[in-house]
Enzyme design. Structure first.
Site, PDB file in Angstrom:
ATOM      1  N   ASP A  22      36.351  42.460  33.319  1.00 42.02           N
ATOM      2  CA  ASP A  22      35.768  42.182  34.116  1.00 42.02           C
ATOM      3  C   ASP A  22      36.830  41.331  35.352  1.00 42.02           C
ATOM      4  O   ASP A  22      37.679  40.753  34.966  1.00 42.02           O
ATOM      5  CB  ASP A  22      34.666  41.272  33.690  1.00 42.02           C
ATOM      6  N   TRP A  27      39.646  39.019  41.522  1.00 42.58           N
ATOM      7  CA  TRP A  27      41.561  39.087  41.898  1.00 42.58           C
ATOM      8  C   TRP A  27      41.654  40.381  43.808  1.00 42.58           C
ATOM      9  O   TRP A  27      42.754  38.906  43.705  1.00 42.58           O
ATOM     10  CB  TRP A  27      41.606  40.220  40.598  1.00 42.58           C
ATOM     11  N   HIS A  39      41.100  47.037  41.330  1.00 43.20           N
ATOM     12  CA  HIS A  39      40.917  48.095  40.198  1.00 43.20           C
ATOM     13  C   HIS A  39      42.252  48.536  40.337  1.00 43.20           C
ATOM     14  O   HIS A  39      42.393  49.085  39.105  1.00 43.20           O
ATOM     15  CB  HIS A  39      40.081  49.252  40.698  1.00 43.20           C
ATOM     16  N   ARG A  73      27.785  50.328  42.944  1.00 45.41           N
ATOM     17  CA  ARG A  73      28.689  50.579  43.624  1.00 45.41           C
ATOM     18  C   ARG A  73      29.040  51.047  45.002  1.00 45.41           C
ATOM     19  O   ARG A  73      28.379  52.105  45.069  1.00 45.41           O
ATOM     20  CB  ARG A  73      30.023  50.409  43.052  1.00 45.41           C
ATOM     21  N   LEU A 133      46.962  54.439  17.141  1.00 49.79           N
ATOM     22  CA  LEU A 133      45.548  53.923  17.932  1.00 49.79           C
ATOM     23  C   LEU A 133      44.893  54.194  18.202  1.00 49.79           C
ATOM     24  O   LEU A 133      45.752  55.562  19.057  1.00 49.79           O
ATOM     25  CB  LEU A 133      46.636  52.801  19.005  1.00 49.79           C
TER      26      LEU A 133
HETATM   27  C1  FPP Z   1      35.270  45.113  36.385  1.00 49.66           C
HETATM   28  O1  FPP Z   1      35.318  44.463  37.572  1.00 49.66           O
HETATM   29  C2  FPP Z   1      36.024  45.731  36.335  1.00 49.66           C
HETATM   30  C3  FPP Z   1      35.063  47.458  36.215  1.00 49.66           C
HETATM   31  C4  FPP Z   1      33.923  47.840  36.408  1.00 49.66           C
HETATM   32  C5  FPP Z   1      36.085  48.904  36.280  1.00 49.66           C
HETATM   33  C6  FPP Z   1      37.411  48.619  35.530  1.00 49.66           C
HETATM   34  C7  FPP Z   1      38.448  49.405  35.331  1.00 49.66           C
HETATM   35  C8  FPP Z   1      39.632  49.174  35.751  1.00 49.66           C
HETATM   36  C9  FPP Z   1      39.917  48.236  34.989  1.00 49.66           C
HETATM   37  C10 FPP Z   1      40.099  51.097  35.693  1.00 49.66           C
HETATM   38  C11 FPP Z   1      40.227  51.396  33.976  1.00 49.66           C
HETATM   39  C12 FPP Z   1      41.487  52.441  34.684  1.00 49.66           C
HETATM   40  C13 FPP Z   1      41.892  53.511  33.422  1.00 49.66           C
HETATM   41  C14 FPP Z   1      42.846  53.951  33.685  1.00 49.66           C
HETATM   42  C15 FPP Z   1      40.655  53.467  32.668  1.00 49.66           C
HETATM   43  P1  FPP Z   1      34.673  44.159  38.886  1.00 49.66           P
HETATM   44  O2  FPP Z   1      34.998  44.649  39.576  1.00 49.66           O
HETATM   45  O3  FPP Z   1      33.206  43.685  38.913  1.00 49.66           O
HETATM   46  O4  FPP Z   1      34.742  42.970  39.309  1.00 49.66           O
HETATM   47  P2  FPP Z   1      33.957  41.589  39.733  1.00 49.66           P
HETATM   48  O5  FPP Z   1      33.420  40.848  39.092  1.00 49.66           O
HETATM   49  O6  FPP Z   1      34.907  40.550  40.287  1.00 49.66           O
HETATM   50  O7  FPP Z   1      33.657  42.422  41.359  1.00 49.66           O
END
Ligand code: FPP
Length: 240
Positions: A22, A27, A39, A73, A133
């Site tokens: 999260d 960020w 992302h 979203r 893994l």
């Molecule tokens: C939450 O942060 C994150 C997500 C909803 C997506 C997580 C996905 C990735 C890290 C990329 C995955 C990629 C691969 C290759 C598997 P948020 O957007 O909710 O953050 P915020 O709460 O600060 O808005």
């Protein structure tokens, strides 16, 4: 045996770590960038954490990449997440640099694009005999939906006379994670203290670790701190 610098006990590394990654959006916002950039950085960081888990001897790593709720979203953000996932799956062999990593995807395949479903099948098949893994990506995943699906399958099996009793193991073996042991440690980054429908059946006895660090900044050092905290706790599984 303890590593003198960071003091992790290599003998009691959690067998299965689950991560709610999260904070990508925050960020990016802090830097005046788009959420998509967040992302992108998050997915770069994931590669580093997969490598760190591999090197530490973690046997299973499950990450929450896209929940059933994330479709709400903005379209541009959903598109970017799907693009990052497709990119990762397409380049998985190159990304893993010959490491003995099996990739699995859990969640509802419908309504993912045909392109993504094909890549999932290809990568799962290409890596299915690897055993060091298991890297498990939760994609279009929802824990309640997973349990609902399991119960529906139980009903069908009961109708066909294949089942006479419902118990925990009958439910567990109908989850996406049927052959995967439950997580020992659940990590959530960015200071949020929620489970958000992630592996809700499987984390009944997991240790929880919440970090204030935003996912793109969550480094190997932070992972080791989480493991160290896990190792300092005593798991009782309901006993005393
Ligand atoms: C939450 O942060 C994150 C997500 C909803 C997506 C997580 C996905 C990735 C890290 C990329 C995955 C990629 C691969 C290759 C598997 P948020 O957007 O909710 O953050 P915020 O709460 O600060 O808005």
């Amino acid at each position: 045996m303890r590593n003198s610098k960071i003091d992790i006990d290599r003998e009691t590394i959690p067998n299965h770590i689950a991560i709610i990654m999260d904070g990508n959006g925050r960020w990016a916002k802090k830097r005046g960038l788009s959420r998509s950039m967040g992302h992108r950085e998050g997915s770069k960081n994931l590669r580093k954490i997969v490598e760190a888990c591999y090197n530490m001897g973690v046997r299973y790593l499950t990450v929450y990449a896209f929940s059933t709720e994330n479709w709400a979203r903005p379209k541009a953000e959903v598109d970017e997440l799907m693009r990052l996932l497709l990119d990762y799956l397409r380049n998985a062999e190159k990304e893993l640099k010959g490491k003995d990593v099996r990739i699995r995807v859990i969640g509802e395949k419908y309504p993912l694009s045909k392109e993504i479903v094909n890549e999932i099948e290809r990568v799962e098949n290409a890596t299915k005999n690897r055993k060091t893994l298991d890297f498990i990506i939760a994609l279009n995943y929802g824990g309640r939906q997973e349990i609902v699906n399991a119960v529906s399958r139980i009903l069908e099996d009961a109708k066909e006379g294949k089942l006479i009793e419902v118990n925990e193991s009958e439910i567990s073996r109908r989850l996406y994670t049927s052959e995967i042991p439950d997580p020992d440690l659940l990590i959530r980054t960015s200071g949020e203290m929620r489970v958000s429908n992630f592996l809700i059946w499987q984390i009944s006895y997991s240790e929880f670790y919440f970090s204030d660090v935003l996912w793109p900044d969550f480094s190997e050092k932070h992972l080791k701190e989480a493991i160290l905290t896990y190792q300092s706790r005593q798991r009782r599984f309901g006993g005393i």
